[in-house]
Design a protein around this motif. Structure first.
Motif, PDB file in Angstrom:
ATOM      1  N   HIS A  83     -10.424  -6.215   5.771  1.00 55.26           N
ATOM      2  CA  HIS A  83      -9.128  -6.068   6.441  1.00 55.26           C
ATOM      3  C   HIS A  83      -8.176  -7.148   5.946  1.00 55.26           C
ATOM      4  O   HIS A  83      -8.605  -8.176   5.399  1.00 55.26           O
ATOM      5  N   ILE A  84      -6.897  -6.941   6.190  1.00 55.96           N
ATOM      6  CA  ILE A  84      -5.920  -8.016   6.096  1.00 55.96           C
ATOM      7  C   ILE A  84      -5.113  -8.034   7.391  1.00 55.96           C
ATOM      8  O   ILE A  84      -4.887  -6.992   8.006  1.00 55.96           O
ATOM      9  N   PHE A  85      -4.700  -9.226   7.793  1.00 58.79           N
ATOM     10  CA  PHE A  85      -3.891  -9.411   8.999  1.00 58.79           C
ATOM     11  C   PHE A  85      -2.621 -10.164   8.620  1.00 58.79           C
ATOM     12  O   PHE A  85      -2.673 -11.304   8.170  1.00 58.79           O
ATOM     13  N   GLY A  86      -1.475  -9.509   8.790  1.00 60.82           N
ATOM     14  CA  GLY A  86      -0.212 -10.174   8.561  1.00 60.82           C
ATOM     15  C   GLY A  86       0.049 -10.502   7.097  1.00 60.82           C
ATOM     16  O   GLY A  86      -0.385  -9.760   6.213  1.00 60.82           O
ATOM     17  N   PRO A  87       0.754 -11.640   6.850  1.00 60.56           N
ATOM     18  CA  PRO A  87       1.173 -12.626   7.852  1.00 60.56           C
ATOM     19  C   PRO A  87       2.182 -12.057   8.842  1.00 60.56           C
ATOM     20  O   PRO A  87       3.053 -11.276   8.462  1.00 60.56           O
ATOM     21  N   ALA A 118      -4.584 -13.384   8.185  1.00 63.53           N
ATOM     22  CA  ALA A 118      -5.568 -13.338   7.099  1.00 63.53           C
ATOM     23  C   ALA A 118      -4.969 -12.434   6.021  1.00 63.53           C
ATOM     24  O   ALA A 118      -5.335 -11.270   5.897  1.00 63.53           O
ATOM     25  N   PRO A 119      -4.016 -12.958   5.258  1.00 62.62           N
ATOM     26  CA  PRO A 119      -3.218 -12.125   4.361  1.00 62.62           C
ATOM     27  C   PRO A 119      -3.932 -11.798   3.050  1.00 62.62           C
ATOM     28  O   PRO A 119      -5.045 -12.272   2.774  1.00 62.62           O
ATOM     29  N   SER A 122       2.497  -1.144   6.515  1.00 63.23           N
ATOM     30  CA  SER A 122       3.242  -1.922   5.526  1.00 63.23           C
ATOM     31  C   SER A 122       2.382  -2.993   4.871  1.00 63.23           C
ATOM     32  O   SER A 122       2.418  -3.170   3.639  1.00 63.23           O
ATOM     33  N   ALA A 123       1.610  -3.737   5.655  1.00 60.79           N
ATOM     34  CA  ALA A 123       0.771  -4.797   5.091  1.00 60.79           C
ATOM     35  C   ALA A 123      -0.292  -4.211   4.174  1.00 60.79           C
ATOM     36  O   ALA A 123      -0.565  -4.751   3.092  1.00 60.79           O
TER      37      ALA A 123
END
Length: 287
Positions: free
Chosen positions: A28-32, A49-50, A79-80
């Motif tokens: 996964h990725i989170f944000g930024p 966790a970009p 979007s991320a």
């Protein structure tokens, strides 16, 4: 403020070298969050966790490809995820989260951005499961684009869902080994049902989230026989993934280097590892 722990700052380097073109098939990725805000109606708030941190982890482990799964905390704003897939220059694919209002035009746009599957959550802490009519409709919609389904489900729900899965007209992946409880043993009905998916040509399983089925203490040795059993039962339809950055972990934060070494211990045959780490994800995700 985040209500999840961050991943380890310095995971160990694996003792085993991954084969070329290894794919982390679940991360996964989170944000930024200041660039890609989290959804207002989210069930958890992670620390950022970009893409840059995920790419750095993969370089550290020796992973060349990956499948990023849309995080529930980002809702239906991809979007991320789309940004990360684009920045990977073909090395990453994505799995989306599609709601009841999903149109064919949206799926087409996601497909153009490298998304190749739709995920459904059947785990209570992430909200209500999809309504059956929504599930059936989206399955039909994504099948037209050559996608598959990824199903986040736990042991009791898995047992009830298995008859439906056996009738699906498109490929599907059961995430995290169905989140069965390792403490209930290999003979538990949920895991036996998972193993029996070996005779369903459309069925795939991810041997990810070993910490989620275990007692929560690294390096999760009680999960090892479950990985081994699935790798033996359906070696051409098993995928491996780190689940980085490990959201909502209840026990020890996983060390991703140790997760690589655990996989090598569970799957000692080099040809089987090649299929699971390289060949299978290349075939399913179109690398």
């Amino acid at each position: 403020m985040p209500d999840c722990l961050p991943p380890l700052d310095a995971p160990s380097r694996p003792h085993h070298a991954l084969p070329p073109l290894t794919c982390d098939s679940h991360c996964h990725i989170f944000g930024p969050a200041d660039v890609f805000p989290y959804a207002a109606q989210r069930s958890y708030t992670p620390p950022d966790a970009p893409y840059e941190k995920l790419a750095a982890l993969h370089r550290h482990l020796g992973v060349e490809r990956a499948v990023i799964v849309q995080a529930a905390c980002h809702g239906d704003d991809h979007s991320a995820l789309l940004d990360a897939v684009a920045r990977s220059e073909g090395r990453y694919r994505g799995v989306g989260l599609l709601g009841a209002e999903t149109t064919d035009a949206k799926i087409e746009a996601l497909h153009a951005g490298g998304i190749r599957a739709a995920r459904f959550n059947f785990v209570a802490h992430l909200g209500k499961p999809p309504a059956p009519d929504v599930f059936d409709r989206i399955a039909r919609q994504v099948a037209a684009f050559g996608w598959h389904l990824c199903l986040h489900v736990d042991g009791p729900a898995l047992t009830a869902l298995l008859p439906t899965l056996r009738q699906l007209p498109l490929p599907f992946v059961v995430d995290h080994m169905g989140r069965v409880r390792a403490g209930d043993g290999l003979d538990q009905p949920a895991f036996q049902g998972l193993l029996q998916l070996a005779d369903v040509a459309q069925a795939w399983v991810k041997v990810s989230g070993v910490d989620r089925i275990s007692l929560g203490k690294r390096p999760y040795p009680e999960g090892l026989p479950f990985v081994s059993a699935l790798a033996r039962a359906m070696p051409d339809r098993v995928l491996w993934g780190t689940d980085w950055p490990h959201p909502n972990v209840a026990g020890d934060m996983p060390d991703d280097g140790e997760l690589v070494d655990l996989f090598f211990q569970a799957v000692p045959d080099a040809q089987a590892r090649q299929r699971i780490l390289v060949d299978n994800p290349a075939r399913l995700y179109g690398f």
